[in-house]
Design a protein around this motif. Structure first.
Motif, short mmCIF file in Angstrom:
data_model
loop_
_atom_site.label_atom_id
_atom_site.label_comp_id
_atom_site.label_asym_id
_atom_site.label_seq_id
_atom_site.Cartn_x
_atom_site.Cartn_y
_atom_site.Cartn_z
N ASP A 177 5.56 14.65 15.98
CA ASP A 177 6.26 13.65 16.79
C ASP A 177 5.65 12.28 16.47
N SER B 97 13.69 13.16 20.32
CA SER B 97 14.46 14.29 19.78
C SER B 97 13.55 15.49 19.54
N GLU C 290 7.78 23.05 19.58
CA GLU C 290 8.22 22.98 20.98
C GLU C 290 8.33 24.38 21.58
N SER C 291 8.85 25.33 20.82
CA SER C 291 8.91 26.72 21.28
C SER C 291 7.50 27.28 21.47
N TRP D 12 14.07 18.55 19.69
CA TRP D 12 14.73 19.67 19.01
C TRP D 12 14.54 19.60 17.50
N GLU D 13 14.14 18.44 16.97
CA GLU D 13 13.88 18.32 15.54
C GLU D 13 12.55 18.97 15.16
N ASN D 14 11.76 19.31 16.15
CA ASN D 14 10.47 19.96 15.94
C ASN D 14 10.45 21.25 16.75
N GLY D 15 11.50 22.05 16.59
CA GLY D 15 11.73 23.21 17.44
C GLY D 15 10.65 24.26 17.41
#
Length: 163
Positions: free
Chosen positions: A46, A74, A82-83, A76-79
């Motif tokens: 990020d 955003s 983040e998960s 979701w661009e680093n899913g």
């Protein structure tokens, strides 16, 4: 916490627990990983100040990798990360109270090892990301180091045990 996850294998390569994160700590963690694993094609992150610092950008470029910053706002661009962060919070952090930084480091490292070696991952066909690097707990004992063992086990057994 500075969490590093391999996007291909889903293995958590490092969780650095510290009171403050800065560019020096990021370079320290990445340099250790690059020595052990090799230099990746890119490092995705990020836009936190510790990642966009000129020292970090220059160092990543100097070792031959590229930076891949996500668009601000955003996640979701680093899913993958983040998960991973959601699993870490759900499975460990929401149920723990740490009374010292050292306690947090030990417990979180123990969870990281479980995550990599034992915990099944749906996206990997319900297998852990790094089962082949599993070292039985007895191999971490000093007496086990003196006994003859395969070279790969000795290299891993030199790490301090996490209790």
């Amino acid at each position: 916490m500075l969490n590093v996850v391999d996007e291909f294998t889903r293995e958590c390569l490092s969780i650095r627990v510290a009171r403050r994160l800065n560019s020096t700590l990021v370079i320290d963690v990445l340099s250790d990983l690059f020595i052990l694993r090799g230099v990746p094609g890119h490092v995705r992150s990020d836009n936190g100040p510790e990642f966009i610092a000129k020292a970090v950008q220059d160092w990543i470029g100097a070792v031959g990798a590229k930076t891949a910053y996500i668009t601000p706002g955003s996640p979701w661009e680093n899913g993958y990360i983040e998960s991973f962060n959601a699993r870490l919070r759900d499975e460990l952090l929401n149920g723990e109270i740490f009374y010292s930084l050292r306690e947090a480091q030990v417990i979180i490292e123990s969870w990281r090892r479980h995550y990599n070696l034992v915990r099944p991952h749906q996206s990997l066909g319900y297998r852990p990301p790094a089962p082949e690097v599993f070292v039985p707990s007895f191999a971490a004992w000093p007496s086990a180091r003196a006994a003859s063992a395969p070279t790969a086990m000795l290299g891993l057994a030199k790490r301090p045990p996490v209790n």
